[in-house]
Design a protein around this motif. Structure first.
Motif, PDB file in Angstrom:
ATOM      1  N   GLU A  60       0.818  -1.212   0.000  1.00  0.00           N
ATOM      2  CA  GLU A  60       0.000   0.000   0.000  1.00  0.00           C
ATOM      3  C   GLU A  60       0.851   1.261   0.000  1.00  0.00           C
ATOM      4  O   GLU A  60       1.806   1.382   0.752  1.00  0.00           O
ATOM      5  CB  GLU A  60      -0.952  -0.011   1.188  1.00  0.00           C
ATOM      6  N   ARG A  61       0.449   2.201  -0.879  1.00  0.00           N
ATOM      7  CA  ARG A  61       1.172   3.459  -1.031  1.00  0.00           C
ATOM      8  C   ARG A  61       0.194   4.621  -1.014  1.00  0.00           C
ATOM      9  O   ARG A  61      -0.937   4.508  -1.467  1.00  0.00           O
ATOM     10  CB  ARG A  61       1.906   3.511  -2.371  1.00  0.00           C
ATOM     11  N   GLY A  62       0.684   5.757  -0.546  1.00  0.00           N
ATOM     12  CA  GLY A  62      -0.085   6.989  -0.594  1.00  0.00           C
ATOM     13  C   GLY A  62       0.676   8.010  -1.407  1.00  0.00           C
ATOM     14  O   GLY A  62       1.863   8.235  -1.147  1.00  0.00           O
ATOM     15  N   LEU A  63       0.043   8.587  -2.399  1.00  0.00           N
ATOM     16  CA  LEU A  63       0.672   9.626  -3.228  1.00  0.00           C
ATOM     17  C   LEU A  63      -0.300  10.798  -3.335  1.00  0.00           C
ATOM     18  O   LEU A  63      -1.473  10.606  -3.662  1.00  0.00           O
ATOM     19  CB  LEU A  63       0.991   9.107  -4.628  1.00  0.00           C
ATOM     20  N   PHE A  64       0.211  11.986  -3.076  1.00  0.00           N
ATOM     21  CA  PHE A  64      -0.602  13.190  -3.108  1.00  0.00           C
ATOM     22  C   PHE A  64       0.124  14.266  -3.902  1.00  0.00           C
ATOM     23  O   PHE A  64       1.358  14.326  -3.887  1.00  0.00           O
ATOM     24  CB  PHE A  64      -0.885  13.682  -1.689  1.00  0.00           C
ATOM     25  N   VAL A  65      -0.649  15.088  -4.587  1.00  0.00           N
ATOM     26  CA  VAL A  65      -0.080  16.170  -5.387  1.00  0.00           C
ATOM     27  C   VAL A  65      -0.652  17.507  -4.947  1.00  0.00           C
ATOM     28  O   VAL A  65      -1.778  17.585  -4.442  1.00  0.00           O
ATOM     29  CB  VAL A  65      -0.326  15.977  -6.903  1.00  0.00           C
ATOM     30  N   ALA A  66       0.144  18.545  -5.159  1.00  0.00           N
ATOM     31  CA  ALA A  66      -0.332  19.920  -5.046  1.00  0.00           C
ATOM     32  C   ALA A  66      -0.645  20.355  -6.469  1.00  0.00           C
ATOM     33  O   ALA A  66       0.247  20.419  -7.318  1.00  0.00           O
ATOM     34  CB  ALA A  66       0.731  20.814  -4.419  1.00  0.00           C
ATOM     35  N   ASP A  67      -1.913  20.605  -6.731  1.00  0.00           N
ATOM     36  CA  ASP A  67      -2.399  20.940  -8.069  1.00  0.00           C
ATOM     37  C   ASP A  67      -2.841  22.403  -8.066  1.00  0.00           C
ATOM     38  O   ASP A  67      -3.753  22.783  -7.340  1.00  0.00           O
ATOM     39  CB  ASP A  67      -3.574  20.014  -8.401  1.00  0.00           C
ATOM     40  N   GLN A  68      -2.155  23.208  -8.852  1.00  0.00           N
ATOM     41  CA  GLN A  68      -2.501  24.623  -8.980  1.00  0.00           C
ATOM     42  C   GLN A  68      -3.052  24.857 -10.387  1.00  0.00           C
ATOM     43  O   GLN A  68      -2.289  24.915 -11.348  1.00  0.00           O
ATOM     44  CB  GLN A  68      -1.275  25.510  -8.715  1.00  0.00           C
ATOM     45  N   GLU A  69      -4.359  24.907 -10.474  1.00  0.00           N
ATOM     46  CA  GLU A  69      -5.048  25.172 -11.744  1.00  0.00           C
ATOM     47  C   GLU A  69      -4.603  24.214 -12.856  1.00  0.00           C
ATOM     48  O   GLU A  69      -4.323  24.624 -13.978  1.00  0.00           O
ATOM     49  CB  GLU A  69      -4.863  26.627 -12.156  1.00  0.00           C
ATOM     50  N   GLY A  70      -4.531  22.942 -12.511  1.00  0.00           N
ATOM     51  CA  GLY A  70      -4.205  21.917 -13.497  1.00  0.00           C
ATOM     52  C   GLY A  70      -2.725  21.621 -13.657  1.00  0.00           C
ATOM     53  O   GLY A  70      -2.356  20.743 -14.429  1.00  0.00           O
ATOM     54  N   SER A  71      -1.867  22.330 -12.949  1.00  0.00           N
ATOM     55  CA  SER A  71      -0.421  22.073 -13.005  1.00  0.00           C
ATOM     56  C   SER A  71       0.040  21.465 -11.684  1.00  0.00           C
ATOM     57  O   SER A  71      -0.294  21.991 -10.610  1.00  0.00           O
ATOM     58  CB  SER A  71       0.357  23.358 -13.250  1.00  0.00           C
ATOM     59  N   ILE A  72       0.800  20.404 -11.773  1.00  0.00           N
ATOM     60  CA  ILE A  72       1.357  19.780 -10.573  1.00  0.00           C
ATOM     61  C   ILE A  72       2.568  20.606 -10.151  1.00  0.00           C
ATOM     62  O   ILE A  72       3.512  20.795 -10.922  1.00  0.00           O
ATOM     63  CB  ILE A  72       1.765  18.316 -10.844  1.00  0.00           C
ATOM     64  N   VAL A  73       2.538  21.109  -8.908  1.00  0.00           N
ATOM     65  CA  VAL A  73       3.631  21.949  -8.406  1.00  0.00           C
ATOM     66  C   VAL A  73       4.339  21.311  -7.213  1.00  0.00           C
ATOM     67  O   VAL A  73       5.327  21.850  -6.709  1.00  0.00           O
ATOM     68  CB  VAL A  73       3.148  23.374  -8.056  1.00  0.00           C
ATOM     69  N   GLY A  74       3.854  20.150  -6.781  1.00  0.00           N
ATOM     70  CA  GLY A  74       4.497  19.439  -5.688  1.00  0.00           C
ATOM     71  C   GLY A  74       3.864  18.077  -5.514  1.00  0.00           C
ATOM     72  O   GLY A  74       2.754  17.831  -5.993  1.00  0.00           O
ATOM     73  N   PHE A  75       4.584  17.182  -4.839  1.00  0.00           N
ATOM     74  CA  PHE A  75       4.018  15.863  -4.536  1.00  0.00           C
ATOM     75  C   PHE A  75       4.731  15.230  -3.364  1.00  0.00           C
ATOM     76  O   PHE A  75       5.849  15.619  -3.000  1.00  0.00           O
ATOM     77  CB  PHE A  75       4.041  14.938  -5.755  1.00  0.00           C
ATOM     78  N   VAL A  76       4.060  14.280  -2.771  1.00  0.00           N
ATOM     79  CA  VAL A  76       4.618  13.492  -1.677  1.00  0.00           C
ATOM     80  C   VAL A  76       4.183  12.053  -1.895  1.00  0.00           C
ATOM     81  O   VAL A  76       3.111  11.800  -2.455  1.00  0.00           O
ATOM     82  CB  VAL A  76       4.147  14.030  -0.297  1.00  0.00           C
ATOM     83  N   ALA A  77       5.033  11.124  -1.490  1.00  0.00           N
ATOM     84  CA  ALA A  77       4.727   9.699  -1.635  1.00  0.00           C
ATOM     85  C   ALA A  77       5.255   8.953  -0.424  1.00  0.00           C
ATOM     86  O   ALA A  77       6.315   9.286   0.115  1.00  0.00           O
ATOM     87  CB  ALA A  77       5.362   9.147  -2.914  1.00  0.00           C
ATOM     88  N   GLY A  78       4.511   7.956  -0.005  1.00  0.00           N
ATOM     89  CA  GLY A  78       4.938   7.122   1.109  1.00  0.00           C
ATOM     90  C   GLY A  78       4.263   5.772   1.037  1.00  0.00           C
ATOM     91  O   GLY A  78       3.322   5.572   0.268  1.00  0.00           O
ATOM     92  N   HIS A  79       4.748   4.863   1.848  1.00  0.00           N
ATOM     93  CA  HIS A  79       4.217   3.500   1.817  1.00  0.00           C
ATOM     94  C   HIS A  79       4.314   2.876   3.203  1.00  0.00           C
ATOM     95  O   HIS A  79       5.075   3.334   4.055  1.00  0.00           O
ATOM     96  CB  HIS A  79       4.978   2.646   0.806  1.00  0.00           C
ATOM     97  N   LEU A  80       3.531   1.840   3.377  1.00  0.00           N
ATOM     98  CA  LEU A  80       3.661   1.037   4.580  1.00  0.00           C
ATOM     99  C   LEU A  80       4.972   0.269   4.461  1.00  0.00           C
ATOM    100  O   LEU A  80       5.425  -0.038   3.356  1.00  0.00           O
ATOM    101  CB  LEU A  80       2.465   0.101   4.727  1.00  0.00           C
TER     102      LEU A  80
END
Length: 161
Positions: A60-80
């Motif tokens: 299992e993994r978690g991935l999240f993005v910072a989306d500014q008006e359709g553009s990815i400007v950041g992300f984070v990822a982690g897992h068990l």
């Protein structure tokens, strides 16, 4: 807006990581964002798809993005994980240089912390060698030194308070 990553975000995530690495003194060999993009893109694809498995990771993994008006400007990822007796591991956290120091990194890590808590995971580690600027960032979010390279949250929910 912080949201869960989808497959269509992978190119944007790789571009953010390449730009951040090329702009950082922490990665002196990564001066060309296009070359770095070609190196990190397959890793992000594999991690997202579940075909790239960091040592001691659980599926299992978690991935999240910072989306500014359709553009990815950041992300984070982690897992068990079972690494070093912990339950989770923060794999990556990157914010595009033009968007740094605006709270996006903290918001991304908080989203991942929520994901960890939802998965009954409280003890989380992150690889952050002493020379890395990210080490201070994680410590501001409550991570404590585990050894010279690793930081840990004994209770990652503390980030959410």
């Amino acid at each position: 807006m912080i949201r869960a990553a989808i497959e269509g975000d992978i190119d944007g995530m790789a571009k953010v990581q390449a730009a951040a690495m090329a702009a950082s003194e922490d990665y002196p060999d990564c001066i060309d964002p296009e070359t770095v993009f070609r190196q990190v893109h397959p890793r992000i694809c594999g991690y997202f798809a579940g075909t790239l498995h960091p040592k001691h990771s659980v599926a299992e993994r978690g991935l999240f993005v910072a989306d500014q008006e359709g553009s990815i400007v950041g992300f984070v990822a982690g897992h068990l994980s079972t690494r070093m007796g912990f339950e989770g591991e923060l794999q990556w956290a990157f914010v595009h240089p033009e968007w740094q120091r605006q709270g996006l990194g903290s918001a991304l890590v908080q989203s991942l912390a929520s994901w960890f808590v939802e998965h009954d995971c409280t003890r989380v580690i992150v690889d952050a060698p002493p020379r890395m600027a990210s080490r201070a960032f994680y410590m501001q979010l409550g991570a404590e030194p585990l050894d010279d390279y690793w930081l840990s949250w004994r209770d990652v929910s503390s980030i959410l308070r």
